[in-house]
Scaffold this active site. Structure first.
Site, PDB file in Angstrom:
ATOM      1  N   LYS A 253       0.881  -1.175   0.000  1.00  0.00           N
ATOM      2  CA  LYS A 253       0.000   0.000   0.000  1.00  0.00           C
ATOM      3  C   LYS A 253       0.917   1.223   0.000  1.00  0.00           C
ATOM      4  CE  LYS A 253      -3.842   2.143   2.485  1.00  0.00           C
ATOM      5  NZ  LYS A 253      -3.451   3.505   2.196  1.00  0.00           N
ATOM      6  N   ARG A 258      -4.118   8.824  -5.280  1.00  0.00           N
ATOM      7  CA  ARG A 258      -4.709   7.982  -6.311  1.00  0.00           C
ATOM      8  C   ARG A 258      -4.856   8.740  -7.617  1.00  0.00           C
ATOM      9  NH1 ARG A 258      -9.009   3.866  -4.486  1.00  0.00           N
ATOM     10  NH2 ARG A 258      -9.323   2.613  -6.351  1.00  0.00           N
ATOM     11  N   ARG A 421     -17.568   0.913  -1.222  1.00  0.00           N
ATOM     12  CA  ARG A 421     -16.623   0.504  -0.184  1.00  0.00           C
ATOM     13  C   ARG A 421     -16.964  -0.938   0.173  1.00  0.00           C
ATOM     14  NH1 ARG A 421     -13.673   4.133   3.400  1.00  0.00           N
ATOM     15  NH2 ARG A 421     -14.735   5.940   2.535  1.00  0.00           N
TER      16      ARG A 421
END
Ligand code: AMP
Length: 562
Positions: A253, A258, A421
């Site tokens: 990660k 983004r 999500r």
């Protein structure tokens, strides 16, 4: 359509806080606009679709100027009324009402006229812009009744105050267009409409296609921003396996921001952030890397741009490069001083076709095939596929040792769900005791800090609603040279003020910040029911919007750990 008809709907919506009633009012209105779906934007308090980032550029000061010009009432009096009522919409309504007793003028304002004038606002540039913008609003106010004036001002300030969130709009589209017969049909309809919205981020298109039963024709198209898939948090590796299943992909990660890199069928590269802002001009380096090293005629690629030190090649945390996102000048200098590396982790459109239903493992194979890796320019996200906790643990340790934020754990067979999500993938990172939250209000300081906003109300989200969770007043600097200062943040927030109550202001929820804290307590003082203890400003998140902030569920989970 007469604008007054729409204003009646706003009034009805404002008079209730019940979701079901609002949905009913909205569905009834949708019937009226079935042949003019674009009016749904006005219903949302906008004039463009959600993906379209054009802004009116009207601050509260300019709106005051326009009101003063249109009514002939001095600016000081408008300001006085604004301060008294806290809401400029209500202030103009009151002032025009008072004035009309003597003059009484009003023409039939149409929704088309309002839409036309407001759509011209972002286009105006160069000399005389301010006057021309004010002129367009004045023209509308001249023909407006008090209630219409209130709605016009609220629309230009992008704060309708009638509570039409995307969830309600989605449900009313389902009710009106699909006429579900039971809860199950309603749920299915909501899912279909939500997916269509997450792909297009355009309620007019979704409304029209749902009514014509043509939702299947909604497809991704490169060049238009799409909502990114979001990731819930897992407690540890075991929990991650439980959520996504075994075996799973474990990926580094990266601590950057983004980017959705699009290549259109015409070969043009466009880059969007996760808040759907177009940042192509800010990142000529990323455009070049994508053009030179991704072998495909069209695509939408999901990746993390990570900053590094050009001399030592050491990776930098997000806050060191965040200034590149909004920067409009000296871009070439910044490109050299704060270079980025693209870490590609997904692809959702390739050679003219959507891949959102294709399993993740197949999508990964495509990026492996089409990307030429060049260190410090473009890379594939580092990953392993395993079902062993031990192996995953080792990989996690390696990620942290190498300075990454943690891991992403992904289900191999999962589709890509824009905007959702869902648990197809989860994030795993050591407890940092921080949350991304949005600033919803602020308080002016006193004494040495008079004139600056010095305490900031921060909120989390729960099903589209923003709920306060604390006040942040430490972590910012006194002087701009030292980092983000009170002055910097005051300047940003002043443009977003929508209400003033003495020394307290409410602001448009646009600025996302990372807030550190010591622990979380239950608290009746805030609408979330929780309070952060010792909250501290850590960094601005210009790449994020209110959709990306911490959810009440996440806060509750953390609070239970205490
Ligand atoms: P968070 O910002 O903590 O909600 O974590 C999710 C973010 O991690 C995503 O929005 C991405 O910007 C970022 N990220 C970094 N590396 C990856 C990866 N390998 N896969 C997916 N997201 C990643």
């Amino acid at each position: 359509m007469k604008y007054s008809k729409l204003c009646e709907v706003y009034e009805k919506l404002e008079s209730t806080s019940k979701g079901l009633e609002k949905t009913k009012i909205l569905s009834e209105f949708l019937k009226e606009i079935e042949n003019t779906p674009e009016l749904i934007y006005l219903l949302q308090g906008k004039v463009f679709p959600d993906y379209d980032e054009r802004e009116s550029g009207i601050s509260i000061q300019l709106a005051i100027k326009a009101i003063s010009k249109a009514t002939g009432i001095k600016e000081e009096i408008v300001i006085k009324e604004f301060k008294k009522l806290g809401d400029l919409g209500k202030a103009v309504e009151f002032l025009i009402e008072k004035k009309q007793q003597s003059t009484l003028f009003s023409q039939n304002l149409t929704t088309e006229k309002v839409m036309n004038n407001l759509r011209k606002l972002p286009e105006l540039q160069g000399q005389g812009t301010v006057d021309n913008k004010v002129g367009l609003i004045v023209e509308l106010l001249h023909s407006a009744t008090p209630i219409e004036a209130k709605s016009i001002i609220r629309t230009v300030l992008s704060d309708m105050k009638v509570g039409v969130g995307s969830g309600l709009l989605r449900d009313s589209i389902v009710d009106f267009c699909l006429k579900p017969k039971n809860i199950e049909e309603k749920k299915q309809g909501a899912e279909l409409v939500q997916t269509a919205y997450d792909i297009t981020t355009d309620f007019a298109e979704v409304f029209e296609k749902t009514c014509k039963h043509k939702l299947q024709s909604i497809e991704l198209s490169p060049g238009k921003p799409v909502k990114v898939m979001l990731f819930p948090k897992a407690k540890d590796i075991r929990d991650a396996f439980e959520i996504v299943g075994k075996p799973a992909t474990f990926e580094f990660k990266y601590d950057g921001f983004r980017m959705m890199i699009n290549k259109t069928n015409e070969g043009e590269i466009k880059i969007f952030t996760r808040r759907l802002d177009n940042v192509t001009n800010q990142f000529p380096d990323a455009v070049k890397y994508a053009k030179e090293n991704i072998n495909a005629k069209s695509f939408i690629i999901d990746c993390e741009a990570v900053g590094f030190n050009p001399k030592t090649k050491e990776y930098k945390p997000f806050q060191d490069i965040s200034q590149r996102i909004k920067r409009k000048y000296d871009i070439n200098i910044l490109e050299k001083e704060l270079p980025i590396e693209l870490n590609i982790f997904d692809i959702i459109f390739y050679e003219g076709k959507s891949l959102i239903k294709t399993p993740f493992i197949e999508r990964r194979k495509i990026i492996e095939k089409i990307i030429k890796q060049v260190p410090f320019k473009i890379k594939l996200a580092e990953q392993i596929i395993t079902e062993s906790e031990e192996e995953a643990e080792k990989f996690y340790e390696r990620a942290l040792e190498e300075g990454q934020e943690g891991l992403m754990v992904k289900n191999l067979q999962a589709p890509y769900k824009p905007g959702a999500r869902v648990g197809y993938a989860v994030k795993l990172k050591p407890d940092a005791n921080d949350f991304d939250l949005i600033i919803t209000g602020a308080e002016y300081g006193t004494g040495k800090r008079a004139g600056w906003l010095t305490s900031f109300d921060v909120s989390c989200q729960d099903e589209g609603q923003l709920l306060e969770i604390g006040k942040v007043s430490t972590g910012l600097k006194e002087k701009p040279e030292q980092g983000l200062s009170f002055i910097d943040l005051t300047e940003k927030l002043k443009k977003l003020i929508i209400e003033e109550h003495g020394t307290h202001v409410l602001v448009k929820p646009e600025i996302v910040i990372t807030v550190g804290y010591q622990n979380i307590q239950k608290s009746p003082s805030y609408s979330s029911g929780y309070a952060l203890r010792f909250p501290r400003f850590k960094t601005l998140r210009p790449d994020r919007s209110k959709l990306d902030i911490a959810t009440l569920d996440e806060i509750r989970n953390e609070a239970e750990k205490n």
